[in-house]
Design an enzyme around this catalytic site. Sequence first.
Site, PDB file in Angstrom:
ATOM      1  N   ARG A   1     -10.672   5.083  -2.467  1.00  0.00           N
ATOM      2  CA  ARG A   1      -9.473   4.820  -1.646  1.00  0.00           C
ATOM      3  C   ARG A   1      -9.338   5.910  -0.598  1.00  0.00           C
ATOM      4  O   ARG A   1      -9.664   7.078  -0.866  1.00  0.00           O
ATOM      5  CB  ARG A   1      -8.196   4.869  -2.490  1.00  0.00           C
ATOM      6  CG  ARG A   1      -8.198   3.962  -3.645  1.00  0.00           C
ATOM      7  CD  ARG A   1      -7.576   2.623  -3.299  1.00  0.00           C
ATOM      8  NE  ARG A   1      -8.055   1.648  -4.262  1.00  0.00           N
ATOM      9  CZ  ARG A   1      -8.450   0.424  -3.980  1.00  0.00           C
ATOM     10  NH1 ARG A   1      -8.401  -0.026  -2.749  1.00  0.00           N
ATOM     11  NH2 ARG A   1      -8.897  -0.377  -4.917  1.00  0.00           N
TER      12      ARG A   1
ATOM     13  N   GLY B   1      -9.422  11.224   8.937  1.00  0.00           N
ATOM     14  CA  GLY B   1     -10.365  10.171   9.311  1.00  0.00           C
ATOM     15  C   GLY B   1     -11.148   9.673   8.098  1.00  0.00           C
ATOM     16  O   GLY B   1     -10.959  10.145   6.973  1.00  0.00           O
TER      17      GLY B   1
ATOM     18  N   ARG C   1       0.820  -1.207   0.000  1.00  0.00           N
ATOM     19  CA  ARG C   1       0.000   0.000   0.000  1.00  0.00           C
ATOM     20  C   ARG C   1       0.861   1.268   0.000  1.00  0.00           C
ATOM     21  O   ARG C   1       0.553   2.255  -0.651  1.00  0.00           O
ATOM     22  CB  ARG C   1      -0.909  -0.015   1.248  1.00  0.00           C
ATOM     23  CG  ARG C   1      -1.907   1.072   1.174  1.00  0.00           C
ATOM     24  CD  ARG C   1      -2.907   1.163   2.279  1.00  0.00           C
ATOM     25  NE  ARG C   1      -3.517   2.475   2.138  1.00  0.00           N
ATOM     26  CZ  ARG C   1      -4.572   2.731   1.388  1.00  0.00           C
ATOM     27  NH1 ARG C   1      -5.169   1.768   0.742  1.00  0.00           N
ATOM     28  NH2 ARG C   1      -5.031   3.958   1.270  1.00  0.00           N
TER      29      ARG C   1
ATOM     30  N   HIS D   1     -19.852  11.946  -0.552  1.00  0.00           N
ATOM     31  CA  HIS D   1     -20.211  10.703   0.143  1.00  0.00           C
ATOM     32  C   HIS D   1     -21.730  10.529   0.150  1.00  0.00           C
ATOM     33  O   HIS D   1     -22.464  11.478   0.477  1.00  0.00           O
ATOM     34  CB  HIS D   1     -19.689  10.755   1.591  1.00  0.00           C
ATOM     35  CG  HIS D   1     -19.942   9.485   2.344  1.00  0.00           C
ATOM     36  ND1 HIS D   1     -19.170   8.346   2.179  1.00  0.00           N
ATOM     37  CD2 HIS D   1     -20.898   9.159   3.255  1.00  0.00           C
ATOM     38  CE1 HIS D   1     -19.636   7.385   2.954  1.00  0.00           C
ATOM     39  NE2 HIS D   1     -20.684   7.853   3.619  1.00  0.00           N
TER      40      HIS D   1
END
Length: 203
Positions: free
Chosen positions: A91, A143, A65, A109
């Site tokens: 991602r 976050g 990653r 979102h």
Amino acid sequence: MVRILTLASGAGSNFQRLLEEHSHHPFDAQFVGLIVDRPNTGASSIAERNSVPVSMVEYAAFEERSHFEAALLQCIHSFEPDLIVGAGFMRILPEEIVHKFQNRIMNLHPSLLPAFPGLHPQRQALARGVKVSGCTVHFMDSGVDTGPIIAQSVVQIPEGCDEQTLTDLIRIEEHELLPRAVRMFCEDRLRVEQGIVNIRKSV
Ligand code: GAR
């Protein structure tokens, strides 16, 4: 002129709407590039049709990653963006990028944050039995879907609604919301103070 770099993983309908809004009602911005994390996305075809340069940083091609994140960081810098827009980018961005572009990365979102962050927010909303949901555009912090909220739209959830129907209802709202948020950024109307986005009136 705000240099906008878009990140996407999927069909790209929100990216398409952004480009349309800019061409019909121009704001002071230039779409300098699109980065995708996988091959054969709808978003890359849209970029090609609109002469927006596309780069792919393929997640699956990296064994670690951290290597993917380093390549993504380098690719982002190569576009010298003022604003990064996650339009269906699936991602989490590395801390270094979030820090470097603080309050300059927008994410879209499909829920009314802070409710239902993370994966499958429409499924989460239906499982909880809420009667309204919607979509949120927010600045990214380190976050998961926790950054300062810029704009939201509400969707009434019909009785017996399934996940696909809710996704479609939310997407209708997203197509208005994301261009509105990007336009406000480009008009320099967004100020973040203590984690709250204050919106100045348009002149
Ligand atoms: C949008 O519904 C967006 O809210 C969601 O991906 C979809 C992309 O649609 N984003 C996320 O779930 C991010 N966590 P599009 O490719 O047609 O624009």
